[in-house]
Design an enzyme around this catalytic site. Structure first.
Site, PDB file in Angstrom:
ATOM      1  N   ASP A 369       3.413   9.505   2.039  1.00  0.00           N
ATOM      2  CA  ASP A 369       2.294   9.093   1.308  1.00  0.00           C
ATOM      3  C   ASP A 369       2.221   9.215  -0.295  1.00  0.00           C
ATOM      4  O   ASP A 369       2.700   9.878  -0.872  1.00  0.00           O
ATOM      5  CB  ASP A 369       0.878  10.220   1.590  1.00  0.00           C
ATOM      6  N   GLU A 405       4.932   4.742   1.205  1.00  0.00           N
ATOM      7  CA  GLU A 405       3.719   4.000   0.617  1.00  0.00           C
ATOM      8  C   GLU A 405       4.141   3.776  -0.719  1.00  0.00           C
ATOM      9  O   GLU A 405       4.096   4.818  -1.702  1.00  0.00           O
ATOM     10  CB  GLU A 405       2.685   4.800   0.794  1.00  0.00           C
TER      11      GLU A 405
END
Length: 736
Positions: A369, A405
């Site tokens: 993330d 990401e």
């Protein structure tokens, strides 16, 4: 109101040894337990032991508090002989309370071990969880100190026996990146309403391992599940007070512990065994497990957040603090804090966590993330930061799937295409471009072709292949596929923020009416658009990622930020599943898996392939002529044909024979009108068989027959649709 803890409190006499600084955390060696905790600036560290209350087993009593006097290289350690797995524990850490210099020690706060392998309980929000007086109305209230004991309201750590699980010869599927099809799902939301799964295990790891779930995933055809965060996380106090929750889980507080909320079998270490059983079952079915991990920040927030673990153990070491005023935190994530990955011991924490999930829990990869945050050395994003250097050389972490990401919320945070070789990236430009193309935006042909063929403009210069691109159209964050074609605007009122949260620019098209409608023509168009998106996704070069429920027309009622909705808004509704779309998706995935031309490891070259005079890829206009440079630039152009040459692409038959693949011709049309397309001349193929038409829910796989067209024949393409034509190479040539 709870009082402060008594540091002179006398508990039972417990025999202790100095212990070892390694390994960090609580380690059972068969004879006792070694505890080790890193804190550079602490002055005193206390190990707190708990057991169930005699009168109320749901409550835990602190029955011993042992000062850890041994310190080696800033690691505090102690050994308790004859103690066994199942022991409940936590820490208290003393040191300076000096927020201006980054120190927020408060011995009255019970703290979770950063290396805890299991955590029992969840936060019971109370003022004592904060290191300062939360009721002080002033802006400097974080400079006050709160001496209330937080122990009654804190989750506790559990010592586990890492060697007690029988893996039974479990081996990872080891699926190549170019063959991967990723399925993003939420452990709870995926099975919470499934009528064929026992009610007592719905929403848990056990439900993911249930034969109903495993058979569904196998029949769908995906090769990996990407689990939304399952490392133990917190729920924000304001959400709890509003009757909401942190459903997505992006506020980690235990980087080694599978979250207890997804356990059906128990909370005192049973959750670890249940997670392992889930992985074992999925592996047996040939499905990999990828974890969505959040190492960029924690659930403790900024200076006004609670003191739960890192903040009380060594705030100045674990977090990125302002160099001018260490009272404040750098926030590249929008959550209040950023982990200090420049510090060796924080890097070690992350690497130890990753290795633990690989070696002990048998997971097959990670999606990081806001991964750009991990790359920040000072303030700039540096793709050669220590984080990537360490992962690249690590013999354990370097062999699993690593997905990024590739952005964060800081300056220059959009780093798509800039991660090192070996990494795959969520391709946000793919998502945006494909959405724009299918909603009819102008001047999209050139970029759409680039995204369809793997985004070489982003990844070729770094000597990466098409598998560097994780192609996705939707994700947990944003509209579902159904809502993407049903709403122009977000509808997030249930989140309690006056519809101000979530992305306002969604690149969506409601096809003429906002939300559900009884208009047959609009619903037919929406169904066609869903098929267009899915067909584009699974025929594109790169790694496709499908979000759980998109194949079932799952809706979130227009909510594009359902992070706090642990209810029917987020859960899959299996009773209302769109079985027609599911069947279409299954056939699409089967088609991709049957034909390696749709999952190339190397870039198209636009030149003749070996053993053939025809180029590996060619682009055509509606009149059958090749696209010219000028054709790509027309702002009004919204349609083209693409030939993909199967010769030179090989796969293995059931008997192990290597054979060439077939060729395909795809026509994309985002015009809101029909187009008559002239097929290429016979040097590309003498005949073509239509096997897919998104205007009429049609995918024909091997064993069925579709309509056949001759070279140069004209075929009609419906508005907003895709045609896929197949040329079977009559003699599959054996490759030397």
């Amino acid at each position: 109101m709870s009082g402060s803890c008594n540091l002179n409190w006398e508990g039972p006499k417990i025999q202790t040894y100095p212990g070892s600084p390694h390994p960090l955390g609580a380690f059972y060696d068969g004879h006792g337990i070694n505890f080790a905790l890193y804190s550079e600036y602490a002055t005193k560290v206390y190990l707190c032991l708990f057991r169930p209350n005699h009168n109320d087993s749901t409550k835990l009593d602190e029955y011993a508090r042992i000062r850890m006097k041994e310190q080696t290289h800033q690691i505090w350690h102690i050994y308790l002989p004859d103690f066994e797995p199942g022991q409940i524990y936590a820490y208290r850490v003393d040191g300076p309370f000096d927020p201006h210099n980054g120190h927020r020690f408060n011995v009255n706060k019970l703290l979770i071990d950063p290396y805890a392998k299991a955590i029992t309980g969840t936060l019971d929000w109370h003022d004592s969880l904060f290191g300062y007086d939360v009721n002080d109305p002033g802006p400097d209230k974080d400079l006050t100190i709160n001496n209330e004991d937080s122990a009654p309201y804190m989750p506790k750590c559990i010592v586990i026996d890492s060697d007690s699980f029988n893996w039974g010869g479990d081996t990872p599927p080891n699926i190549s990146f170019h063959e991967s099809i990723i399925y993003e799902l939420h452990v709870k939301g995926f099975t919470k309403t499934h009528p064929d799964i026992p009610e007592d295990i719905r929403g848990t790891y056990a439900a993911i391992a249930h034969p109903v779930t495993v058979n569904y995933l196998k029949k769908l055809g995906v090769t990996a599940v990407e689990l939304m965060p399952i490392q133990h996380f917190t729920t924000d106090r304001q959400l709890k007070q509003a009757g909401l929750t942190n459903y997505w889980g992006y506020h980690t507080i235990g980087f080694f512990a599978p979250d207890v909320r997804y356990s059906s079998s128990g909370t005192y270490g049973e959750q670890v065994l249940e997670f392992k059983r889930m992985v074992k079952k999925l592996h047996k079915a040939g499905i990999e497990v990828i974890m969505d991990v959040v190492y960029n920040h924690t659930g403790e927030g900024n200076q006004f957040g609670p003191t739960l673990s890192f903040k009380g153990i060594d705030n100045r070491s674990y977090y990125r603090l302002s160099e001018h005023e260490r009272r404040f935190y750098f926030d590249y994530t929008g959550t209040g804090n950023t982990l200090n990955c420049r510090l060796p011991n924080v890097l070690r924490l992350i690497m130890d966590s990753l290795r633990y999930w690989i070696l002990d829990m048998h997971v097959d990869g990670f999606r990081f993330d806001l991964a750009a945050t991990l790359a920040r050395e000072l303030h700039a994003v540096d793709r050669l930061s220590a984080f990537f250097d360490i992962i690249h050389q690590d013999p354990v972490i370097g062999r699993v799937k690593l997905l990024a990401e590739p952005w964060d919320l800081g300056e220059d945070g959009y780093q798509i295409g800039k991660f090192p070789p070996g990494w795959a990236e969520w391709n946000g430009k793919y998502r945006d471009c494909v959405r724009d193309y299918w909603r009819g935006e102008s001047s999209m042909l050139s970029e759409f072709a680039e995204r369809f063929t793997g985004s070489s403009d982003l990844y070729r210069e770094e000597r990466r292949g098409p598998t560097a691109s994780v192609n996705f159209l939707t994700a947990h964050d944003g509209f579902t596929l159904n809502d993407l074609v049903s709403y122009n605007e977000k509808h997030n009122h249930a989140n309690g923020e006056n519809n101000c949260d979530g992305e306002s620019y969604n690149r969506s098209w409601n096809c003429g009416v906002e939300g559900p409608t009884d208009d047959v023509h609009i619903n037919e168009l929406r169904d066609c658009q869903k098929r267009n998106f899915l067909t584009t996704l699974f025929l594109s070069q790169g790694i496709p990622m499908l979000v759980a429920g998109d194949e079932l027309s799952r809706t979130q009622q227009g909510n594009n930020n359902a992070y706090c909705q642990d209810n029917e808004i987020s859960w899959l509704n299996w009773e209302k599943a769109d079985k027609v779309l599911l069947n279409f998706t299954q056939k699409l995935i089967k088609l991709r898996r049957q034909h390696p031309v749709f999952r190339r490891r190397h870039w198209f070259r636009g030149r003749p392939v070996k053993g053939d005079e025809i180029e590996d890829i060619a682009w055509f206009k509606f009149d059958g002529h090749h696209m010219t440079e000028a054709d790509w630039q027309h702002d009004y152009a919204k349609s083209f044909g693409v030939f993909i040459n199967g010769r030179g692409m090989t796969s293995r038959t059931a008997t192990g024979e290597r054979v060439t693949d077939d060729s395909f011709y795809i026509i994309f049309n985002s015009y809101q009108g029909y187009i008559d397309y002239k097929l290429p001349d016979e040097q590309y193929a003498k005949t073509w068989t239509l096997i897919l038409d998104t205007s009429v829910d049609k995918v024909i796989t091997e064993g069925d027959e579709g309509r056949t067209y001759e070279a140069n024949e004209t075929i009609t393409v419906h508005d907003c649709s895709i045609l896929l034509l197949h040329n079977v190479i009559e003699k599959h040539e054996e490759i030397e």
